[in-house]
Design an enzyme around this catalytic site. Structure first.
Site, PDB file in Angstrom:
ATOM      1  N   ASP A   1      -5.683  10.743   5.259  1.00  0.00           N
ATOM      2  CA  ASP A   1      -5.563   9.283   5.168  1.00  0.00           C
ATOM      3  C   ASP A   1      -4.326   8.953   4.321  1.00  0.00           C
ATOM      4  O   ASP A   1      -3.726   9.839   3.703  1.00  0.00           O
ATOM      5  CB  ASP A   1      -6.852   8.745   4.507  1.00  0.00           C
ATOM      6  CG  ASP A   1      -6.926   7.224   4.520  1.00  0.00           C
ATOM      7  OD1 ASP A   1      -6.253   6.580   5.347  1.00  0.00           O
ATOM      8  OD2 ASP A   1      -7.677   6.670   3.680  1.00  0.00           O
TER       9      ASP A   1
ATOM     10  N   GLU B   1       1.097   7.393   5.500  1.00  0.00           N
ATOM     11  CA  GLU B   1       2.291   6.735   6.089  1.00  0.00           C
ATOM     12  C   GLU B   1       3.569   7.055   5.310  1.00  0.00           C
ATOM     13  O   GLU B   1       4.628   7.086   5.953  1.00  0.00           O
ATOM     14  CB  GLU B   1       2.065   5.228   6.147  1.00  0.00           C
ATOM     15  CG  GLU B   1       0.963   4.813   7.095  1.00  0.00           C
ATOM     16  CD  GLU B   1      -0.458   5.160   6.595  1.00  0.00           C
ATOM     17  OE1 GLU B   1      -0.620   5.294   5.376  1.00  0.00           O
ATOM     18  OE2 GLU B   1      -1.352   5.320   7.431  1.00  0.00           O
TER      19      GLU B   1
ATOM     20  N   ASP C   1      -7.766   0.859  10.035  1.00  0.00           N
ATOM     21  CA  ASP C   1      -8.747  -0.127   9.591  1.00  0.00           C
ATOM     22  C   ASP C   1      -8.870  -1.306  10.546  1.00  0.00           C
ATOM     23  O   ASP C   1      -8.184  -2.315  10.393  1.00  0.00           O
ATOM     24  CB  ASP C   1      -8.393  -0.612   8.187  1.00  0.00           C
ATOM     25  CG  ASP C   1      -8.407   0.544   7.191  1.00  0.00           C
ATOM     26  OD1 ASP C   1      -8.963   1.608   7.525  1.00  0.00           O
ATOM     27  OD2 ASP C   1      -7.847   0.378   6.095  1.00  0.00           O
TER      28      ASP C   1
END
Ligand code: MIG
Length: 812
Positions: free
Chosen positions: A397, A400, A488
């Site tokens: 997670d 980025e 999300d």
């Protein structure tokens, strides 16, 4: 963007062949290289200046470029003409002024044209692909909105989009598949702009006849993948950027997640409840709270005092865990991972020489520089701490990468204030780790390199096991290393609906193993929404229920008995279909075919099929038409050419046609293609549990078809060395309705104990005669034997792997 930079409209000055598949081009204000591949793909790299940077592709693990020889001629005006004898393109014409590339197929049709090249000294570039007037554009990785992106402006910059639900999102695949028609037949082609930093696509928005692509650094690196069919494009794209290796079978089961199942006791209780209620599930996800103060590769001694014992208790119930790992390493001199990373200089630094930090869950954190092989190796090694404790999969997670600047501690939570500013960060150059690059120049491959490190680390620690890695961010080729979920989303009908085109386009971008959070992440899900979501989600390539802390709990039984039963049935259907699904994943590993396919993938010549964006082909033979509207109890379905059967009641339809089907809350409209054989099994609660009926062939008449049943141990890589059992399946239909189901002899060395093979022929009135290898069978429960009831015929025969030919003679 900076408008004052010097732009050079490139013209071709000279060319020179480097070998029979590589050509150096000298342009006005720049240089370029053209390469041709044996499969008929073409690549153009161009940059301002006089020397081309070394090929960056190997640095991010691209598959090797397989050169394909061409013959080259100079044209009258000094241009270049390449002729290719192999598959793919036939001719490439390089014009001098203005510089352009025209790719022609064997019929002389133009399958791609690159033009309007502009090279700027700072490495930014523009290049356009000519668009046909009727061309539709698909792919582009993870994007909101409709399936066809014509008329849109899309940005590729990996970003934690949070609740904004605007472009860009977490993961970028700067690739598109164009589909147009020439004289009736469709033609597909693919284009990859392999930029490591942000880039932009103007998809025939500014000019209807151009897809304009812009990069901010690194020049242009464009590869053209000829069709003519979408499947040809995907095969070529995936030969270049990589394919999804066959996942471990358990990872195709249902994953139950929540931010967070925050203690051993909670996880054990969840496992007990899952089994008590008979909800098919294979994995429980451990979100950030399993860690000690959010330090990755540690366990909270208070909440998870004995992870090994917990994992063996879970294993006894056929459950595994997938543990979250964020790239941010807590700045804490007492924390060995941080200390070691710092001592070995493995963290990204800033221009001013300081280690770059950002705030993530553990507070101030440092980011590993994954573009260096030693850093990747070190990162991979850290996973032993989790694997040794019994963890089966890793969930990457925040990669980025994402984080914030200062933050406000609120008890055990932190309120992020402002985004992390990484503009001063440097990273290694993936193609030459001794050099550095500004973070922005390589941002979009950060997660790719992290997942590569993760996967390779698991492979070293568990050499025989197939790893399972799940990632939020990524770039073209992420499927080589990780499955992907779309981040999300919200517990809203719109998000359920949007997940379809989003996952279809992601699939067309090469990311076969993908899914959206079932039930939605933000907000609280309603019973009806959960019911519809689990029906669709249980047929996502990756099926995970997940939700955010402080929202309504989203285990399948949290919405009342009726919805619980719906969820159980939906997941039982997934488990029933597992042998078929596994076969589709095999196909993906083999030729890059998506698992989830828009109708256009199989029916590119049907303009009505091309427009459908709320139906899905799961592999070649199953069509899913989910209900994604609140209160809807019916929906319209489009069935393309051919015979189709309703999965549930065998109703037969002949396409092309539209129909309204009723869809009470219990019902997911699902269709099987006539002329197909789907290998299934009776439902199980988890992979590893023996199904009561291990081999049930669902046979749908209506044409000739073939298929394959592939079985192996489901978890090791031995299948690559032949430890696999493959059974060819064929369906023949003769005149007068005689039907023959041929089960080939088993091939490969994976042993399967003797068992009963069942063929269930759908929509089949009681036959006059049923035979096995020419011997007449009796009606009844004996094996071999058959039963005809409710318009179906169930044939049961012994299966010793020698093959069987079952024939059915229709009744009078
Ligand atoms: O800032 O780990 O998308 O799935 O539950 C939130 C907590 C960080 C974002 C992920 C989500 C996960 C959550 N994470």
């Amino acid at each position: 963007m900076n408008e004052k930079r010097q732009a050079t409209p490139a013209g071709l000055r000279r060319w020179q062949s480097l070998d029979d598949a590589r050509f150096a081009l000298e342009l006005d204000g720049g240089v370029a290289e053209l390469s041709t591949a044996a499969d008929g793909s073409l690549r153009l790299r161009a940059e301002a200046g006089e020397v081309l940077d070394p090929d960056p592709a190997p640095g991010i693990g691209r598959e090797p470029w397989m050169p394909g020889a061409v013959s080259a001629d100079e044209t009258r005006d000094g241009g270049l003409r390449l002729v290719h004898q192999g598959p793919g393109f036939a001719t490439l014409e390089v014009a001098t002024k203005p510089f352009s590339l025209r790719v022609l197929d064997r019929q002389g049709g133009c399958s791609a044209e690159l033009c309007d090249l502009e090279l700027r000294d700072d490495g930014s570039t523009h290049i356009s692909v000519c668009a046909a007037p009727d061309e539709h554009f698909f792919g582009f990785g993870e994007k909101y909105g409709g399936l066809d992106k014509r008329g849109e402006r899309l940005r590729m910059r990996n970003r934690d989009a949070g609740m904004s639900h605007r472009d860009p999102l977490y993961l970028s695949v700067p690739f598109f598949l164009g589909l147009s028609r020439t004289s009736g037949a469709s033609r597909a082609r693919g284009v990859l702009l392999d930029a490591f930093g942000p880039c932009d696509f103007d998809v025939a928005a500014e000019r209807g006849d151009r897809v304009r692509m812009s990069t901010e650094s690194g020049g242009v690196d464009v590869t053209i993948f000829p069709g003519p069919r979408p499947a040809d494009v995907l095969r070529r794209l995936s030969a270049r950027v990589g394919r999804c290796p066959l996942p471990p079978l358990w990872s195709l089961g249902h994953h139950q997640s929540r931010w967070s199942y925050a203690s051993e006791a909670e996880v054990r209780a969840l496992a007990a409840e899952i089994r008590r209620r008979g909800i098919p599930t294979d994995a429980i996800h451990l979100d950030i709270d399993y860690m000690d103060g959010y330090r990755v590769f540690t366990w909270s001694p208070r909440r998870f005092p004995d992870p090994k014992a917990m994992h063996s208790a879970l294993a006894a119930r056929g459950l595994r865990t997938v543990a979250i790992v964020d790239p941010g390493i807590k700045v804490d001199p007492e924390y060995p991972v941080y200390r070691e990373g710092l001592d070995r200089d493995f963290f990204c630094r800033r221009r001013d020489g300081e280690v770059q930090t950002l705030h993530v869950w553990p507070g101030r954190s440092a980011l590993p520089d994954f573009d260096r092989p030693q850093v990747r190796e070190w990162w991979g090694e850290q996973h032993r701490a989790l694997l040794d404790a019994g963890v089966s999969g890793i969930w990457n997670d925040m990669n980025e990468p994402s984080g914030w600047g200062p933050d406000l501690p609120l008890g055990r939570f932190r309120l992020p204030l402002g985004r992390a500013d990484l503009s001063g960060m440097l990273q290694s150059d993936p193609s030459d780790p001794k050099r550095v690059r500004a973070h922005e120049e390589v941002r979009n491959v950060y997660a790719l390199q992290e997942c590569r490190a993760t996967r390779e680390g698991i492979e070293r620690a568990r050499p025989r096991q197939r790893p399972f890695v799940l990632s939020r961010s990524g770039h073209a080729g992420i499927q080589r290393y990780a499955a992907v979920w779309t981040g999300d989303n919200r517990s809203r009908w719109a998000d359920l609906r949007e997940s379809i085109p989003m996952l279809l386009n992601l699939s067309l971008s090469g990311v076969a193993f993908c899914g959206a959070d079932i039930g939605g992440f933000f907000g609280s899900c309603t019973p009806e929404l959960y019911a519809r979501w689990i029906q669709l989600g249980s047929l996502y390539p990756f099926a995970r229920t997940h939700s955010k802390v402080f929202t309504r709990r989203q285990e399948p039984w949290r919405f009342g008995r009726r919805v619980e039963a719906i969820a159980r049935e939906a997941l039982r259907l997934r488990m029933r279909l597992l042998p078929y699904l596994y076969g589709v994943f095999r196909e993906s590993e083999h030729c890059g075919a998506p698992v989830w396919r828009p109708l256009l993938y199989e029916f590119p010549d049907d303009p009505d099929a091309v427009r459908v964006e709320d139906q899905i082909l799961l592999g070649r033979s199953l069509m899913v038409a989910p209900v994604v509207e609140r209160g809807a109890r019916e929906r319209e379905v489009y069935l393309p050419e051919g015979v189709w059967f309703s999965w549930h009641d065998d109703a037969r339809y002949v396409g092309p046609r539209r129909l309204r089907v009723s869809a009470p809350l219990e019902h997911l409209p699902l269709f099987a293609r006539g002329g197909s054989i789907l290998p299934t099994q009776s439902p199980i609660e988890y992979v590893g549990q023996a199904p009561a009926e291990p081999c049930v062939l669902e046979v749908f008449p209506g044409g000739e078809g073939s298929g394959e049943l592939v079985e192996d141990d489901g978890e090791t890589t031995e299948y690559r060395r032949g430890e696999v059992a493959r059974t060819g399946l064929r369906l023949w239909e003769r005149r007068g309705g005689r039907m023959r189901v041929e089960v080939g002899p088993r091939e490969g060395s994976y042993e399967i104990p003797e068992r009963i093979l069942r063929a269930r022929v759908r929509a089949c009135p009681p036959p006059q005669l049923v035979s096995l290898d020419g011997q007449r069978l009796e009606q009844g429960d004996a094996v071999p034997g058959y039963r005809a009831a409710d318009g179906r015929v169930l044939v049961q025969v012994p299966d010793r792997g020698e093959g069987a030919a079952i024939e059915l003679e229709p009744g009078p």
